[in-house]
Design an enzyme around this catalytic site. Structure first.
Site, PDB file in Angstrom:
ATOM      1  N   ARG A 113       8.919   4.916  -2.191  1.00 39.39           N
ATOM      2  CA  ARG A 113       9.529   4.205  -3.756  1.00 39.39           C
ATOM      3  C   ARG A 113      10.807   4.171  -3.609  1.00 39.39           C
ATOM      4  NH1 ARG A 113       5.638   8.917  -4.228  1.00 39.39           N
ATOM      5  NH2 ARG A 113       3.700   8.323  -5.165  1.00 39.39           N
ATOM      6  N   LYS A 171       7.063  12.170  -5.898  1.00 35.12           N
ATOM      7  CA  LYS A 171       6.891  12.510  -7.531  1.00 35.12           C
ATOM      8  C   LYS A 171       6.607  13.995  -7.429  1.00 35.12           C
ATOM      9  CE  LYS A 171       5.065   8.284  -9.074  1.00 35.12           C
ATOM     10  NZ  LYS A 171       4.078   7.454  -9.936  1.00 35.12           N
ATOM     11  N   HIS A 211       8.761  -2.339  -5.039  1.00 37.78           N
ATOM     12  CA  HIS A 211       7.592  -2.102  -4.720  1.00 37.78           C
ATOM     13  C   HIS A 211       6.608  -2.923  -4.152  1.00 37.78           C
ATOM     14  CE1 HIS A 211       5.440   1.561  -6.238  1.00 37.78           C
ATOM     15  NE2 HIS A 211       4.375   0.833  -6.597  1.00 37.78           N
ATOM     16  N   ARG A 238       6.498  -1.796  -0.689  1.00 39.26           N
ATOM     17  CA  ARG A 238       5.669  -0.561  -0.410  1.00 39.26           C
ATOM     18  C   ARG A 238       4.149  -1.098  -0.418  1.00 39.26           C
ATOM     19  NH1 ARG A 238       5.032   4.913  -1.663  1.00 39.26           N
ATOM     20  NH2 ARG A 238       3.215   5.397  -3.250  1.00 39.26           N
ATOM     21  N   HIS A 289       0.336   9.282  -2.208  1.00 43.07           N
ATOM     22  CA  HIS A 289      -0.594   9.347  -3.536  1.00 43.07           C
ATOM     23  C   HIS A 289      -1.266  10.771  -3.629  1.00 43.07           C
ATOM     24  CE1 HIS A 289      -0.994   4.663  -3.332  1.00 43.07           C
ATOM     25  NE2 HIS A 289      -0.050   5.062  -3.811  1.00 43.07           N
TER      26      HIS A 289
END
Length: 294
Positions: A146, A170, A240, A243, A266
Site C-alpha cells: 500500500r 494496517k 493503488h 497494487r 488482507h
C-alpha cells in the site's frame, strides 16, 4: 465527548492508522454537525429515525453510495463502542441498511505494458530522481504494498540476503514480502546513489524527495500518475492501481488465493476474492476472441 473518546480508543487501543482515524473523525464530526443543526442533539442520543434522516440528507446532497456506506460503517463502529461501554442501551444502527453499491472491478494496468515501461529503457535515466521514480514504481508493482506502507519504509526494512522487505501494514501488522531479484539490484543502486547526494536534511525514510525530505502521499501519487500516462489511457493512475496490477498478475499466473491474501496483507479472504472477477473477465475475453462458437 463520546466521539473524542471513541477516536482515542481506535488510535491507541485498536492502533488504527492515522489515515483511518482521520476518516472516522471526518465522518463522525459530520454526523455530529447534522444532529446538532437538525435536532439539537448529541450523536449518542440518536435513534434509527435520525440515522435514516441523515441518509436522506446525504442522498439529497448527491453523495455516492460508497461514501454513504463508509459513513454508516463509521457510525456502526461508533455505536458498537458506546453499547459495549453501556453508554447506550441499544445501537440505532441495528435497523439501518447501507445503500446497495454497484460492483466495480479493481482497475489494473496490463502486465505487458508495465514491463515495457520499466524494462524498455525509454522512460528512465541514471539521475537520482529518475532512479528513485523507477524503484518506487517497481516496488509498488513488484510487492503490491500500500502507499502508506511504502511511505513508512526504511533501508533497514530491506533484507538483501533473503531478498525480502518487511512491511508494517494496517493496525501495525507486520508481514514479509519477497522481492524480485531485479528489484533487489535496483534498490542497491538507489541506496548507493542516495548516499552520494548532498542533502541538507537527510531523512531516515527509504524514499526521499529531490531535496532529501521524506516523501509524502501526493509526491508518490504524482510519480505514479506521470509514468502511467505513458502506457495507459484509463482515468485511474494511482499507486493503488499498481497494487491491483500486482494481485491480478499473480492470480493470472496461477498463484493460490490464500497466498495472495497474505502477500497483500488482507484481513480476510473476501477482500482478495474480488481479483478473481478480473481473471474471469479476462478468460471471457480470450474465449470470445479464440473460440469458434463464441
Amino acid at each position: 465527548m463520546s466521539v473524542e473518546s471513541f477516536l482515542t480508543y481506535i488510535q491507541h487501543e485498536k492502533r488504527y492508522s492515522p489515515h483511518t482515524v482521520l476518516a472516522y473523525r471526518t465522518d463522525l464530526l459530520h454526523f455530529a454537525g447534522f444532529m446538532a443543526g437538525t435536532y439539537e442533539m448529541q450523536p449518542e442520543d440518536a435513534r434509527h429515525v435520525h440515522i435514516r434522516d441523515y441518509m436522506v440528507r446525504l442522498m439529497e446532497e448527491q453523495i455516492g453510495a460508497n461514501s454513504i456506506g463508509r459513513k454508516l460503517s463509521s457510525l456502526r463502529s461508533f455505536y458498537k463502542y458506546l453499547y459495549r461501554r453501556k453508554v447506550i442501551a441499544a445501537s440505532p444502527m441495528s435497523m439501518i441498511k447501507a445503500p446497495k453499491v454497484p460492483e466495480r472491478l479493481p482497475v489494473f494496468v496490463d502486465e505487458e505494458r508495465l514491463n515495457y515501461l520499466l524494462d524498455s529503457g525509454e522512460f528512465f535515466d541514471e539521475s537520482f530522481p529518475s532512479v528513485r521514480d523507477k524503484v518506487v514504481i517497481e516496488m509498488l508493482f513488484g510487492t503490491g504494498m500500500r502507499l502508506a506502507e511504502l511511505l513508512g519504509l526504511q533501508a533497514a526494512d530491506i533484507d538483501f540476503y533473503e531478498e525480502t522487505v518487511r512491511v508494517l501494514g494496517k493496525r501495525k501488522k507486520e508481514r514479509i514480502i519477497p522481492l524480485p531479484k531485479q528489484l533487489v539490484l535496483q534498490l542497491k543502486t538507489y541506496i548507493e546513489l542516495k548516499s552520494l547526494q548532498k542533502f541538507n536534511n537527510k531523512s531516515e525514510g527509504l524514499f526521499v524527495t529531490n531535496k532529501g525530505a521524506p516523501v509524502y502521499p501526493l509526491f508518490i501519487y504524482k510519480i505514479v500518475n506521470s509514468y502511467l500516462t505513458y502506457i495507459s489511457t484509463q482515468d485511474k493512475k494511482s499507486p493503488h492501481v499498481l497494487r491491483h496490477s500486482y494481485a491480478t498478475s499473480l492470480l493470472n499466473r496461477g498463484a493460490d488465493l490464500n497466498a495472495i491474501k497474505e502477500l497483500l496483507g488482507h484481513a480476510s479472504l473476501a477482500a482478495t476474492q474480488v481479483y478473481t472477477h478480473n481473471s474471469i473477465e479476462r478468460l471471457k475475453t480470450i474465449y470470445k476472441q479464440a473460440h469458434p462458437k463464441a
